[in-house]
Design an enzyme around this catalytic site. Sequence first.
Site, PDB file in Angstrom:
ATOM      1  N   THR A  98      37.787  38.869  37.345  1.00 55.75           N
ATOM      2  CA  THR A  98      38.203  38.365  38.656  1.00 55.75           C
ATOM      3  C   THR A  98      39.278  37.305  38.427  1.00 55.75           C
ATOM      4  OG1 THR A  98      36.060  38.787  39.681  1.00 55.75           O
ATOM      5  CG2 THR A  98      37.469  37.165  40.755  1.00 55.75           C
TER       6      THR A  98
ATOM      7  N   ARG B 198      30.925  41.162  44.838  1.00 61.67           N
ATOM      8  CA  ARG B 198      30.852  42.521  44.285  1.00 61.67           C
ATOM      9  C   ARG B 198      29.543  43.212  44.686  1.00 61.67           C
ATOM     10  NH1 ARG B 198      31.827  41.352  38.109  1.00 61.67           N
ATOM     11  NH2 ARG B 198      31.726  43.648  37.960  1.00 61.67           N
TER      12      ARG B 198
ATOM     13  N   LEU C  30      34.321  32.172  37.654  1.00 58.15           N
ATOM     14  CA  LEU C  30      34.869  33.456  38.073  1.00 58.15           C
ATOM     15  C   LEU C  30      34.506  34.473  36.993  1.00 58.15           C
ATOM     16  CD1 LEU C  30      38.480  32.559  39.335  1.00 58.15           C
ATOM     17  CD2 LEU C  30      36.446  32.984  40.726  1.00 58.15           C
ATOM     18  N   ASP C  31      34.191  35.691  37.410  1.00 51.40           N
ATOM     19  CA  ASP C  31      33.896  36.739  36.439  1.00 51.40           C
ATOM     20  C   ASP C  31      35.104  36.974  35.542  1.00 51.40           C
ATOM     21  OD1 ASP C  31      31.507  37.037  37.801  1.00 51.40           O
ATOM     22  OD2 ASP C  31      32.249  38.677  39.046  1.00 51.40           O
ATOM     23  N   LYS C  32      34.856  37.546  34.386  1.00 49.72           N
ATOM     24  CA  LYS C  32      35.913  37.795  33.409  1.00 49.72           C
ATOM     25  C   LYS C  32      37.116  38.503  34.040  1.00 49.72           C
ATOM     26  CE  LYS C  32      36.890  40.674  29.366  1.00 49.72           C
ATOM     27  NZ  LYS C  32      36.365  41.711  28.445  1.00 49.72           N
TER      28      LYS C  32
END
Length: 311
Positions: free
Chosen positions: A141, A240, A137-139
């Site tokens: 998210t 995104r 997961l992105d930082k």
Amino acid sequence: MVNEFCLQVEENSTRLDRYLAQELPDLSRSRIQQLIEQGQVQLNGQVCTSKKINLKAGDRITLAIPAVQPLELKAENIPLDILYEDEQLLILNKPAGLVVHPAPGHADGTLVNALLAHCPHLPGIGGVQRPGIVHRLDKDTTGAIAIAKTDIAYQHLQAQLQAKTARREYLGVVYGAPKTDSGTIDLPIGRHPQDRKKMAIVPVEQGGRTAVTHWRIQERLGNYTLIHFQLETGRTHQIRVHSAKIGHPIVGDPVYSSGRSVGVNLTGQALHAWRLRLQHPVSQELIEVTASPPQSFTTLLEVLRRRVAIS
């Protein structure tokens, strides 16, 4: 310390790696193949580095498993919101701001550092004492993320993602109001040709990789929309990038949206990994977890609903 296993083949059998995977179920096939390539397997007293050799009745096999190598990272006592845990698997509700893997600029304070403290006796993945991050997961998210504790679990969960049998569902608030109630975005994603920190829609012939996102509207909120996303693939920044491409970027996304303020102090982009469904790597039972969205996400929805109500 080296663990050593001695086996004798009782009847004409299949090839070496398959036999060992059957006899030693705690080791994944890829780990066994790695040990064979490293010269850790002897067949009838001779080192054997071919995984494809066929076994015969009476063959003697010795397998040496070197001690798990420690990961050269420090364990850090970072609080974790645990949704599910057993000896094979851990599923967390990741907060915004927590980087998953150490990287330049984030040498510590990551999810991996936290996991090393939470699971100090990991059996290891691929011979290294580390947690198996199955998907990222992105930082900024938030939401459900699965971590394998064992080699078997890691290989099994990776296979589920590749076979698209694991189900990953997200909730996101986007700018604007899509004309239709649902759809599928099938556009390849690759590294942005000018800005290497970003991803972009890139044709496959230019290095892009297939990326498929299914979406449906959960709630219309005036000039904003709450959308349910389901991933078929798992490319970096997939939701995104896809959302921005169709003209409805994720609210609060500092990279792919215009940076418009929505009047709510968000801790990250309004994108949350809401539900994760997968098969347990050992028991085969179906596991489904739901991760509660962070307070900033629910506050954003409340503010937008109030705006709609008084408009």
